[in-house]
Scaffold this active site. Structure first.
Site, PDB file in Angstrom:
ATOM      1  N   HIS A 435       0.823  -1.214   0.000  1.00  0.00           N
ATOM      2  CA  HIS A 435       0.000   0.000   0.000  1.00  0.00           C
ATOM      3  C   HIS A 435       0.860   1.268   0.000  1.00  0.00           C
ATOM      4  O   HIS A 435       0.351   2.365  -0.238  1.00  0.00           O
ATOM      5  CB  HIS A 435      -0.926  -0.003   1.215  1.00  0.00           C
ATOM      6  CG  HIS A 435      -2.194   0.771   1.007  1.00  0.00           C
ATOM      7  ND1 HIS A 435      -2.498   1.414  -0.174  1.00  0.00           N
ATOM      8  CD2 HIS A 435      -3.250   1.022   1.831  1.00  0.00           C
ATOM      9  CE1 HIS A 435      -3.671   2.013  -0.082  1.00  0.00           C
ATOM     10  NE2 HIS A 435      -4.148   1.793   1.134  1.00  0.00           N
ATOM     11  N   ASP A 439      -2.189   2.203  -4.630  1.00  0.00           N
ATOM     12  CA  ASP A 439      -3.426   2.656  -3.997  1.00  0.00           C
ATOM     13  C   ASP A 439      -4.519   1.618  -4.206  1.00  0.00           C
ATOM     14  O   ASP A 439      -4.432   0.759  -5.091  1.00  0.00           O
ATOM     15  CB  ASP A 439      -3.866   3.998  -4.578  1.00  0.00           C
ATOM     16  CG  ASP A 439      -2.891   5.119  -4.243  1.00  0.00           C
ATOM     17  OD1 ASP A 439      -2.243   5.033  -3.170  1.00  0.00           O
ATOM     18  OD2 ASP A 439      -2.763   6.065  -5.045  1.00  0.00           O
TER      19      ASP A 439
END
Length: 464
Positions: A435, A439
């Site tokens: 992450h 995204d």
């Protein structure tokens, strides 16, 4: 020393006189011999030049110098191949650990496949070296009889480490048949007189121990709430293999480094399974390999990576490295541990080529013959836990990649299709991603692209 001789000769001195003075400086009173020549040359070129100077006026003959050169040539070749050399009269040769790969500096001598006295052939495996990634065989350099083990099982060894000695003639080696090993172990107790002598020694010790233990009070009883631990006799402590330690380290490093997040989706396998069923016979007849589900998912992953290149990228310090190639790693579970061979340039392969490559790599992984190069690199990983019956999971990223796709078992479930409830073969998909780089939007789009392609493989033909 040879450089000094050449410079003195070039300056006008007699080659013979300069050579004699140089040898006297090294060993006063000793005559120049082929043995001394071998000890001092810095390279093959110097040896050849030195032979030229010797012939100008020294007593050393051409034949001796050629012997020196040939021996140096032979030594260089043996060192390059890491082949053992004969020792003594040439009957004994050494079996050494081969080169294990650029990223591997040492390994563990897992086990010997041959015992002293066993007959061995050329290139026959005699031992196995376990590394962080693969198991490597140590082969016999010559045919003969294994004389002795120089190293022990469990030792840490490096390339070129001597582990055994082979006798080409087999002279002086005791040939031990398997049936003869049992009497040898029982040999220490042939004498009946030894048994009565040992009995009086043990009896008083046992009696004294019993008398000492007698006054010791019994241990207090544990309460009902106190946990009852199993006895230590029912536990076994086994050292971890190097491969298992390496896998454990990498997975824990992945967990500590990445900001891992997993997103899920489900895919209807009806069309892909129908395609496989209709063309499986013709596929085998033409390509000589079965059409499986993995090739469909590899093609779907390639399409998704092309649509979302950030999934194929990786963080390196303060930079992002975008890979303009697609190498798909396939996780394979073996009896010795998890290995991840790589399908190179998967974006340029068709279904048949992918299936053949997967079968080849999987066979090598299970046989333990897969090489380091076949597992190096990779930009994206696919792990199929469905072959073991897994319904859903959260896979862990394989560093230095940024995402991993988890496939699972196909289960027939009731689904609503066109307003009707019908049975459909369904599979859960899981995408774990970093992450920090990726995204949620890109991750969901990536997984959705895989779903679309698997549910309708015609999209690959039309590129839509």
């Amino acid at each position: 020393m040879l450089g000094v001789v050449r410079r003195r000769v070039a300056s006008g001195g007699s080659s013979a006189s300069v050579l004699r003075q140089s040898f006297k400086a090294i060993r006063p009173g000793a005559s120049a011999s082929g043995e001394e020549i071998l000890l001092h040359p810095r390279g093959l070129t110097h040896v050849r030049n030195f032979s030229h100077h010797v012939l100008l006026g020294c007593s050393i003959g051409l034949r001796q110098t050629r012997d020196v050169i040939s021996s140096v040539h032979s030594g260089v070749t043996m060192q390059k191949w890491i082949r053992p050399f004969s020792s003594g009269d040439g009957d004994l040769v050494e079996a050494v650990v081969p080169f294990m790969g650029e990223s591997i500096s040492d390994g563990t001598l897992a086990k010997f496949l041959k015992n002293p006295g066993d007959r061995v052939e050329v290139d026959e495996p005699i031992a196995q070296i376990e590394t962080d990634k693969v198991t490597i065989d140590v082969v016999s350099p010559e045919a003969g009889v294994l004389k002795e083990h120089v190293a022990k099982e469990g030792d840490t060894v490096e390339p070129s480490t001597k582990i055994a000695i082979i006798s080409k003639s087999g002279e002086g080696v005791a040939h031990v048949a398997p049936s003869e090993k049992i009497p040898e172990k029982a040999a220490p107790k042939p004498s009946p007189a030894a048994t009565p002598k040992e009995e009086p020694k043990h009896k008083p010790e046992t009696t004294a121990a019993e008398k000492t233990k007698a006054p010791v009070p019994s241990p207090p009883k544990r309460s009902a709430t106190e946990p009852q631990l199993p006895p230590k006799e029912r536990e076994r402590r086994v050292p971890m293999t190097r491969l298992r330690k390496r896998v454990a380290t990498r997975l824990k490093d992945s967990q500590n480094t990445f900001a891992m997040l997993t997103t899920f989706n489900e895919v209807d396998m009806t069309n892909l399974m129908k395609l496989r069923s209709e063309y499986k016979d013709a596929f085998v007849e033409k390509h000589g390999v079965k059409l499986g589900l993995m090739s469909g998912f590899v093609k779907a992953a390639v399409s998704a990576l092309q649509h979302q290149p950030i999934i194929n990228a990786v963080i390196d310090g303060d930079d992002i490295i975008y890979r303009d190639y697609i190498d798909i790693s396939i996780a394979v579970g073996t009896p010795k541990g998890l290995v991840v061979p790589v399908i190179r340039n998967a974006d340029g392969m068709n279904f048949a080529e992918i299936e053949k490559e997967i079968n080849t790599l999987a066979k090598k992984a299970n046989d333990g013959t897969i090489s380091i190069d076949e597992m190096a690199g990779g930009s994206f990983t696919i792990s199929n836990g469905g072959v073991y019956g897994s319904l859903i999971s959260t896979p862990i990223i394989n560093p230095p990649q940024s995402a991993i796709l988890g496939m699972h078992s196909v289960v027939t479930r009731p689904m609503v299709v066109g307003g009707n409830i019908v049975p459909r073969p369904m599979m859960y998909l899981a995408l774990t991603y970093d992450h920090r780089l990726i995204d949620g939007r890109e991750a969901v789009f990536f997984l959705r692209r895989i779903k679309d392609v698997v549910e309708d493989p015609r999209r690959l033909l039309l590129d839509i």
